[in-house]
Design a protein around this motif. Structure first.
Motif, PDB file in Angstrom:
ATOM      1  N   SER A  93      37.262  33.933  52.080  1.00  0.00           N
ATOM      2  CA  SER A  93      37.671  35.357  51.392  1.00  0.00           C
ATOM      3  C   SER A  93      37.040  35.496  50.221  1.00  0.00           C
ATOM      4  CB  SER A  93      39.142  35.312  50.942  1.00  0.00           C
ATOM      5  OG  SER A  93      39.342  34.250  50.063  1.00  0.00           O
ATOM      6  N   PHE A  94      35.946  34.732  49.767  1.00  0.00           N
ATOM      7  CA  PHE A  94      35.216  34.794  48.545  1.00  0.00           C
ATOM      8  C   PHE A  94      33.752  35.434  48.675  1.00  0.00           C
ATOM      9  CE2 PHE A  94      38.124  32.811  45.814  1.00  0.00           C
ATOM     10  CZ  PHE A  94      38.701  32.101  46.646  1.00  0.00           C
ATOM     11  N   GLU A  95      33.718  36.542  49.302  1.00  0.00           N
ATOM     12  CA  GLU A  95      32.662  37.161  49.890  1.00  0.00           C
ATOM     13  C   GLU A  95      31.776  37.618  48.572  1.00  0.00           C
ATOM     14  OE1 GLU A  95      34.318  40.900  51.420  1.00  0.00           O
ATOM     15  OE2 GLU A  95      35.627  39.655  52.626  1.00  0.00           O
ATOM     16  N   GLY A  96      30.539  37.455  48.575  1.00  0.00           N
ATOM     17  CA  GLY A  96      29.649  37.767  47.623  1.00  0.00           C
ATOM     18  C   GLY A  96      29.614  36.645  46.347  1.00  0.00           C
ATOM     19  N   ALA A  97      30.393  35.603  46.480  1.00  0.00           N
ATOM     20  CA  ALA A  97      30.439  34.794  45.559  1.00  0.00           C
ATOM     21  C   ALA A  97      29.466  33.570  45.612  1.00  0.00           C
ATOM     22  CB  ALA A  97      31.892  34.205  45.036  1.00  0.00           C
ATOM     23  N   VAL A  98      28.797  32.999  44.553  1.00  0.00           N
ATOM     24  CA  VAL A  98      27.619  31.937  44.927  1.00  0.00           C
ATOM     25  C   VAL A  98      28.486  30.814  45.085  1.00  0.00           C
ATOM     26  CG1 VAL A  98      25.964  30.407  43.656  1.00  0.00           C
ATOM     27  CG2 VAL A  98      26.036  33.022  43.451  1.00  0.00           C
ATOM     28  N   ARG A 126      23.243  49.176  44.218  1.00  0.00           N
ATOM     29  CA  ARG A 126      21.775  48.568  44.344  1.00  0.00           C
ATOM     30  C   ARG A 126      21.537  47.553  43.548  1.00  0.00           C
ATOM     31  NH1 ARG A 126      18.526  52.665  46.016  1.00  0.00           N
ATOM     32  NH2 ARG A 126      19.267  52.358  48.319  1.00  0.00           N
ATOM     33  N   GLU A 127      21.445  47.989  42.181  1.00  0.00           N
ATOM     34  CA  GLU A 127      20.780  47.039  41.053  1.00  0.00           C
ATOM     35  C   GLU A 127      21.730  45.708  40.814  1.00  0.00           C
ATOM     36  OE1 GLU A 127      23.294  50.054  38.963  1.00  0.00           O
ATOM     37  OE2 GLU A 127      22.138  49.967  40.766  1.00  0.00           O
ATOM     38  N   LEU A 128      22.820  45.890  41.181  1.00  0.00           N
ATOM     39  CA  LEU A 128      23.747  44.772  41.169  1.00  0.00           C
ATOM     40  C   LEU A 128      24.109  43.706  42.741  1.00  0.00           C
ATOM     41  CD1 LEU A 128      26.432  46.084  38.856  1.00  0.00           C
ATOM     42  CD2 LEU A 128      24.529  44.564  38.260  1.00  0.00           C
ATOM     43  N   ALA A 129      23.248  44.124  43.630  1.00  0.00           N
ATOM     44  CA  ALA A 129      23.653  43.402  44.920  1.00  0.00           C
ATOM     45  C   ALA A 129      23.515  41.891  45.014  1.00  0.00           C
ATOM     46  CB  ALA A 129      22.706  44.241  46.188  1.00  0.00           C
ATOM     47  N   GLU A 130      22.475  41.737  44.173  1.00  0.00           N
ATOM     48  CA  GLU A 130      22.295  40.172  44.167  1.00  0.00           C
ATOM     49  C   GLU A 130      22.819  39.438  43.035  1.00  0.00           C
ATOM     50  OE1 GLU A 130      20.363  38.667  46.753  1.00  0.00           O
ATOM     51  OE2 GLU A 130      20.600  40.770  47.759  1.00  0.00           O
ATOM     52  N   LEU A 131      23.627  40.111  42.160  1.00  0.00           N
ATOM     53  CA  LEU A 131      24.225  39.431  40.864  1.00  0.00           C
ATOM     54  C   LEU A 131      24.807  37.968  41.248  1.00  0.00           C
ATOM     55  CD1 LEU A 131      25.161  39.650  37.714  1.00  0.00           C
ATOM     56  CD2 LEU A 131      27.197  40.715  38.939  1.00  0.00           C
ATOM     57  N   PRO A 132      24.541  36.988  40.812  1.00  0.00           N
ATOM     58  CA  PRO A 132      25.171  35.733  41.188  1.00  0.00           C
ATOM     59  C   PRO A 132      26.699  35.915  40.333  1.00  0.00           C
ATOM     60  CG  PRO A 132      23.287  35.285  39.782  1.00  0.00           C
ATOM     61  CD  PRO A 132      23.403  36.714  39.903  1.00  0.00           C
ATOM     62  N   ILE A 133      27.863  35.520  41.299  1.00  0.00           N
ATOM     63  CA  ILE A 133      29.094  35.558  40.734  1.00  0.00           C
ATOM     64  C   ILE A 133      29.560  34.054  40.839  1.00  0.00           C
ATOM     65  CG2 ILE A 133      31.393  36.461  41.022  1.00  0.00           C
ATOM     66  CD1 ILE A 133      30.028  38.987  41.802  1.00  0.00           C
ATOM     67  N   VAL A 134      30.240  33.645  39.875  1.00  0.00           N
ATOM     68  CA  VAL A 134      30.825  32.283  40.075  1.00  0.00           C
ATOM     69  C   VAL A 134      32.178  32.535  40.023  1.00  0.00           C
ATOM     70  CG1 VAL A 134      31.294  29.821  38.970  1.00  0.00           C
ATOM     71  CG2 VAL A 134      28.982  30.898  38.932  1.00  0.00           C
ATOM     72  N   PRO A 169      44.447  40.825  35.385  1.00  0.00           N
ATOM     73  CA  PRO A 169      45.620  41.803  35.557  1.00  0.00           C
ATOM     74  C   PRO A 169      45.440  43.203  36.240  1.00  0.00           C
ATOM     75  CG  PRO A 169      44.757  41.431  33.348  1.00  0.00           C
ATOM     76  CD  PRO A 169      44.023  40.695  34.194  1.00  0.00           C
ATOM     77  N   ASP A 170      44.068  43.572  36.267  1.00  0.00           N
ATOM     78  CA  ASP A 170      44.082  45.078  36.587  1.00  0.00           C
ATOM     79  C   ASP A 170      43.416  44.811  38.141  1.00  0.00           C
ATOM     80  OD1 ASP A 170      41.812  43.818  35.556  1.00  0.00           O
ATOM     81  OD2 ASP A 170      41.140  46.044  34.556  1.00  0.00           O
ATOM     82  N   MET A 171      42.768  43.838  38.507  1.00  0.00           N
ATOM     83  CA  MET A 171      42.000  43.993  39.691  1.00  0.00           C
ATOM     84  C   MET A 171      41.783  42.580  40.345  1.00  0.00           C
ATOM     85  SD  MET A 171      38.351  45.530  40.446  1.00  0.00           S
ATOM     86  CE  MET A 171      38.627  47.301  39.712  1.00  0.00           C
ATOM     87  N   GLU A 172      41.810  42.354  41.556  1.00  0.00           N
ATOM     88  CA  GLU A 172      41.549  41.250  42.369  1.00  0.00           C
ATOM     89  C   GLU A 172      39.895  40.729  42.141  1.00  0.00           C
ATOM     90  OE1 GLU A 172      42.470  40.141  46.240  1.00  0.00           O
ATOM     91  OE2 GLU A 172      44.759  39.552  45.627  1.00  0.00           O
ATOM     92  N   GLY A 173      39.694  39.671  42.108  1.00  0.00           N
ATOM     93  CA  GLY A 173      38.217  39.200  41.912  1.00  0.00           C
ATOM     94  C   GLY A 173      37.460  39.755  43.176  1.00  0.00           C
ATOM     95  N   ARG A 195      33.143  43.296  45.270  1.00  0.00           N
ATOM     96  CA  ARG A 195      32.678  44.500  46.133  1.00  0.00           C
ATOM     97  C   ARG A 195      32.188  45.513  45.266  1.00  0.00           C
ATOM     98  NH1 ARG A 195      37.738  43.831  50.499  1.00  0.00           N
ATOM     99  NH2 ARG A 195      36.925  42.111  51.696  1.00  0.00           N
ATOM    100  N   LEU A 196      32.835  46.149  44.390  1.00  0.00           N
ATOM    101  CA  LEU A 196      32.471  47.082  43.431  1.00  0.00           C
ATOM    102  C   LEU A 196      30.845  46.728  43.033  1.00  0.00           C
ATOM    103  CD1 LEU A 196      33.274  49.813  42.516  1.00  0.00           C
ATOM    104  CD2 LEU A 196      34.599  48.749  40.480  1.00  0.00           C
ATOM    105  N   LEU A 197      30.814  45.667  42.368  1.00  0.00           N
ATOM    106  CA  LEU A 197      29.616  45.400  41.737  1.00  0.00           C
ATOM    107  C   LEU A 197      28.444  45.414  42.857  1.00  0.00           C
ATOM    108  CD1 LEU A 197      30.893  42.906  39.226  1.00  0.00           C
ATOM    109  CD2 LEU A 197      30.038  45.182  38.513  1.00  0.00           C
ATOM    110  N   HIS A 198      28.545  44.559  43.793  1.00  0.00           N
ATOM    111  CA  HIS A 198      27.857  44.308  44.792  1.00  0.00           C
ATOM    112  C   HIS A 198      27.433  45.739  45.642  1.00  0.00           C
ATOM    113  CE1 HIS A 198      27.596  39.694  44.874  1.00  0.00           C
ATOM    114  NE2 HIS A 198      27.144  40.026  44.017  1.00  0.00           N
ATOM    115  N   SER A 199      27.975  46.695  45.487  1.00  0.00           N
ATOM    116  CA  SER A 199      27.973  48.004  46.254  1.00  0.00           C
ATOM    117  C   SER A 199      26.826  48.815  45.502  1.00  0.00           C
ATOM    118  CB  SER A 199      29.114  48.947  46.537  1.00  0.00           C
ATOM    119  OG  SER A 199      29.489  49.423  44.911  1.00  0.00           O
TER     120      SER A 199
END
Length: 134
Positions: free
Chosen positions: A93-98, A74-82, A59-63, A68-72
């Motif tokens: 369009s699913f940049e950064g997702a596993v 440094r400590e979350l740059a490699e966070l796996p996202i499903v 409701p408040d933000m697109e995935g 992008r916010l999380l991966h920006s």
């Protein structure tokens, strides 16, 4: 190995509860979040997060924006996202997702992916419902 922590960002309350129960039954500690802001806050309050399961439409933000916010950071740059979605979208369009799980997805598929991410660091080869994202 400590209990893997999964932030679960899903605005559908019933689905979020079912997924949380499944994850806890499978040995994960689920941090349920009804929106992107709550999910973002979890990354600052939890000592460790292993995986983010993210509904594409919140409701408040697109995935894409939350990724992008999380991966920006440094400590979350490699966070796996499903990513999970019921919307038909182009995979590029699913940049950064596993991977992407299209709703409705099976419990088995979600557990298989999370197990691969938390026990081996990468998902097993893509199967039905999960598409590798370059």
């Amino acid at each position: 190995m400590p209990q893997p922590v999964v932030v679960l960002a899903e605005d559908d309350g019933d689905l979020r509860e079912v997924m949380q129960a499944l994850l806890e039954q499978e040995g994960y500690r689920a941090v349920p979040c009804p929106d992107a802001f709550t999910a973002l806050r979890a990354f600052f309050t939890e000592p460790r997060v292993d995986v983010l399961v993210l509904d594409w439409v919140l409701p408040d933000m697109e995935g894409r924006d939350l990724i992008r916010l999380l991966h920006s950071r440094r400590e979350l740059a490699e966070l796996p996202i499903v990513l999970t979605t019921g919307v038909t979208l182009e995979l590029p369009s699913f940049e950064g997702a596993v991977c992407l799980l299209r709703k409705p997805f099976s419990r088995t598929e979600l557990v298989r992916i999370l197990h691969a991410l938390t026990h081996h660091g990468r998902p097993a080869s893509a199967g039905a419902g999960c598409f590798q994202v370059a």
